[in-house]
Design an enzyme around this catalytic site. Structure first.
Site, PDB file in Angstrom:
ATOM      1  N   LYS A 192       0.728  -0.875  -0.308  1.00 18.35           N
ATOM      2  CA  LYS A 192       0.146  -0.222   0.032  1.00 18.35           C
ATOM      3  C   LYS A 192       0.956   1.522   0.267  1.00 18.35           C
ATOM      4  O   LYS A 192       1.718   1.466   0.841  1.00 18.35           O
ATOM      5  CB  LYS A 192      -0.792  -0.153   1.156  1.00 18.35           C
ATOM      6  N   GLU A 267       9.449   1.207  11.352  1.00 18.93           N
ATOM      7  CA  GLU A 267      10.274   2.403  11.222  1.00 18.93           C
ATOM      8  C   GLU A 267       9.364   3.509  11.543  1.00 18.93           C
ATOM      9  O   GLU A 267       9.395   4.065  10.011  1.00 18.93           O
ATOM     10  CB  GLU A 267      11.251   2.252   9.818  1.00 18.93           C
ATOM     11  N   CYS A 301      13.726   9.893   7.264  1.00 20.43           N
ATOM     12  CA  CYS A 301      13.622  10.105   8.370  1.00 20.43           C
ATOM     13  C   CYS A 301      14.803  10.144   9.629  1.00 20.43           C
ATOM     14  O   CYS A 301      15.306  10.211  10.973  1.00 20.43           O
ATOM     15  CB  CYS A 301      13.043   8.021   8.844  1.00 20.43           C
ATOM     16  N   GLU A 400       9.177  16.410  14.890  1.00 26.01           N
ATOM     17  CA  GLU A 400       9.811  15.762  13.623  1.00 26.01           C
ATOM     18  C   GLU A 400       9.201  17.531  12.988  1.00 26.01           C
ATOM     19  O   GLU A 400       8.702  16.789  12.160  1.00 26.01           O
ATOM     20  CB  GLU A 400       9.623  14.785  13.947  1.00 26.01           C
TER      21      GLU A 400
END
Length: 513
Positions: A192, A267, A301, A400
């Site tokens: 997906k 993750e 990331c 973040e």
């Protein structure tokens, strides 16, 4: 204007038209959505429509899962030898390389990554398949002999259907980072992709079709996370869910899959520190700091988004940093000289801009940043930004941002640097710059992160475990560590002689005879 590439209107930088819609790929063929839905995917450079994408629902997910389930339980894939599966993975790698330029340009159109960096991502996608093709043939078990009586052994077996949910920042590479070990281990997959970046997943499906991978082994369902992604997570025939993305989304996925006792690989987010001590090679540290947060448009990331700089060199380093960041070339992503392109989507641009405002309100100084040129106003461009005079409790230091934004925080001692580095909820990566190798190893051990680089930017070794601590994830990917997720251990006990077996349910006379 220094550091800005304004050549976006030139003919040589025009995007090719994408004439075909992005369809689902189910059971070896391309299909429309069962309910007939579509959504637009946009070019982040211009915010124009690139093409339409099939909008998947639970019905489409169910079709894809059933195809993957049949391919695993009735087809040849799960029973193939590792060597046979590896041949398919190598063919996929070869095809990715043949279509490398097309894939890179699709990635640019879809995400806004600069073309020079997108080409590197396409090359890495092929490398992922080659690497795990080799790893599949090296996958071994363990033996546990018990004298002359028993030989016990443990082997790894594929699990079944894996649901792979990938992010939009480097969609091609990160999709292959999951698909390759999944297939290498003998599982089948339903991918997906992120709804903001569906194009390279569709091209990857064409490549899978080109190499004649058995039908149902690899499937793609496009759509939104709240619908298609949720259906995949909750599907009873999907025991494995691998997700890369934002931490809050990861929490929701784990909750939604908990009733099925699914196995998760997560993750998630990061707010990684780059610790620069006074004795570091400042020239190399400067290059690494800049590359680590501004490459991939800051949408990575493992970005070193927090610079922790020792007081005694702070003024000099920040002055040099400011000058360099001002000169970063912001521009059209198809121009090979562009270093930072547009962000993925207008919604994400607004989110990043909100953080810029938070930084100003909290009292940080924007040393570099500001408005983008009018020539780039159609796209989702954010000027590479540097904040100084930042405290670790500010939102721009804690949360973040996932954009081309760096914050600089001073420290005095090694102990303070460690406390600052650990003073966030995340723990994905860390970068340490010092000539004192004893201190380097000491600090690397004490920083709460799944990975640490000493005197280096993020250079990946595919054999090593990749993943984070704290709110940055669950589990590890890479090397044989990927197979900890994509395989199940089975232990087989073999009797080598007639060992004593207790006898229940016999009479005393029978027992004596």
């Amino acid at each position: 204007m220094s550091g800005v590439n304004l050549k976006g209107a030139s003919e040589q930088l025009a995007f090719e038209s994408i004439s075909r819609p992005a369809l689902h790929f189910i059971d070896g063929g391309f299909v429309e959505s069962a309910e007939g839905g579509w959504f637009d995917t946009l070019n982040p450079t211009t915010n124009e429509v690139l093409t339409q994408v099939a909008e998947g629902t639970a019905s489409d997910v169910d079709r894809a899962v059933e195809a993957a389930y049949r391919a695993f339980h009735e087809g040849p894939w799960g029973r193939m030898s590792a060597k046979e599966r590896a041949k398919y993975l190598v063919r996929i790698a070869d095809a990715i390389e043949r279509h490398g330029e097309e894939l890179a340009r699709l990635e640019v159109a879809d995400t806004g990554l600069p073309i020079s960096q997108a080409r590197g991502q396409a090359a890495r996608a092929a490398e992922n398949f080659r690497f795990f093709a080799e790893m599949a043939t090296r996958m071994t078990g363990e033996t546990f002999p018990v004298g002359d009586q028993f030989l016990n052994y443990a082997i790894r077996l594929p699990v079944g259907v894996a649901g792979l949910i990938t992010p939009w920042n480097t969609p091609l590479m990160l999709a292959t980072w999951k698909i390759a070990p999944c297939l290498a281990a003998g599982n089948t997959a339903v991918l997906k992709p992120a709804e903001w970046s569906p194009l390279t997943a569709t091209k990857l499906a064409e490549i899978v079709q080109e190499v004649d991978l058995p039908p149902g082994v690899f499937n793609v369902v496009h759509g939104f996370g709240e619908v298609a992604g949720d259906a995949l997570v909750k599907h009873p025939k999907v025991p494995l869910i691998s997700f890369t993305g934002e931490t809050n989304t990861g929490r929701i996925i784990m909750k939604n899959g908990a009733d099925g006792l699914k196995r998760f690989s997560m993750e998630l987010g990061g707010k990684s520190p780059v610790v620069v001590f006074a004795d570091a090679d400042l020239d190399r540290a400067l290059d690494a700091v800049i590359f680590g947060v501004y490459s991939l448009n800051g949408e990575r990331c493992t970005a070193g988004s927090r610079l922790l700089i020792q007081h005694s060199i702070r003024e000099e380093f920040e002055e040099r940093l400011t000058e360099r960041v001002r000169r970063i070339r912001l521009g059209h992503p198809l121009d090979p000289t562009t270093e930072v392109g547009p962000l993925i989507h207008s919604e994400h641009k607004k989110r990043v801009e909100h953080y810029l405002e938070f930084g100003r309100r909290e009292g940080a100084t924007m040393a570099v940043g500001g408005e983008v040129p009018k020539e780039l106003a159609r796209g989702n461009f954010v000027r590479p930004t540097l904040f100084v005079n930042v405290r670790n409790d500010m939102r721009i230091a804690q949360e973040e941002i996932f954009g081309p934004v760096l914050v600089s925080i001073p420290f005095a001692t090694e102990e303070e640097a460690i406390q600052l580095a650990n003073g966030v909820q995340y723990g994905l990566a860390a970068y340490i710059w010092t000539r004192d190798l004893e201190r380097a190893h000491r600090v690397a051990r004490r920083i709460e992160s799944g990975m640490a680089w000493i005197n280096s930017q993020n250079v990946r070794d595919l054999r090593t475990p990749f993943g984070g601590m704290k709110q940055s994830g669950v589990g590890r990917e890479g090397g044989h560590y990927s197979f900890e997720f994509y395989t199940e251990w089975k232990t087989v006990h073999v009797a080598l002689e007639q060992h004593p077996i207790p006898r229940f349910g016999v009479s005393d006379v029978d027992a004596k005879s």
